[in-house]
Write an enzyme that holds these catalytic residues in place. Sequence first.
Site: not given
Length: 355
Positions: A23, A99, A181, A300, A323
């Site tokens: 997400p 999500q 969060y 990564l 990414r």
Amino acid sequence: MSLLFSPLRLRSVTFPNRLWVSPMCMYSAVDGVVQDWHRTHLTQFASGGAGLVVAEATAVLPEGRISPRDAGIWTEEQREAWEPIVSGIHARGALAGIQLAHAGRKASTWWPWAEQRGSVPASEGGWITSAPSAVAFHGFDTPRALDAAGIDAVVAAFAAAARRALDAGFDVLELHGAHGYLLHQFLSPLSNLREDEYGGSLENRARLLLRVLDAVRRTAGEEVPVFVRISATDHADGGFSPEEAAVVADWARERGADLIDVSSGGLVAHQRIDVFPGYQVGLAGTVRRGGRIPTSAVGLITAAEQAERVLEDGEADAIFAGREWLRDPHFALRAAHELGVEMPWPPQYERARWR
């Protein structure tokens, strides 16, 4: 055989492969309603061979949005806007997840490319945020501490959002308990200073997450997989630790969670993270072994052989990437090609399959 491109079955759902889309917030919704940008953004990954596409952190309450531009699913209008996106993902051969999130003290902030930083004032569409304790994230406004009624309202909102998500056609529900969060704020002693049944011991700090999981599991029934994303460490002294994360994962397994999506950090501004390729993979392994539950690794992971090795080493059961999918929306097709794996390609792309 490639583990990355082998199926994975959780409850009634069989994932065609284990290379999934994390997400990623787009900060492009209007009053919580997703737009055409979201349709194009998410369906392209399905065309690119993703086994699962998880839609961005989607607020269960208006005050749970990270920014005023965040997606939501607290109204029927918002649910209806998700439906064609889910259908588009399915039509291109992938499964769709969402999500469900509440940003807590990190809500009501400016989107990344705004000129301003910090909390959005009420005059600009911002709101008062909530958290386990009246402790601000660095540079943000001080939140109000949730009382018992407020906590109950959060639990009910997650359950109602789960119902709307299922009605919109989503195959997988993920609870956002990471990145500083609300659910993560309750888990960490750095942000949770409560002295009631929601603070102090790990059992108390995990109480809200587990209550939300119970409510969502009841809503989802026995067939729908429920994931939980956690930050397995705060990367800060005195914070939530990998050992605690494994214990919480085990409790979540007992309550009906099917997979722990393991990330890290995001809770405090003074975190110190040593970033390198696959830097969070070891955390996924720790949670997998200690929690006795399937995990996904993220962070990564950018190459086919790297992702394959994570699974071969037993550190995780699936790979989430973010990414790399933005750089290459056909990451899975490329990865399969590099590993010499046969997988379905869109017929429109067949000319690129082997040469």
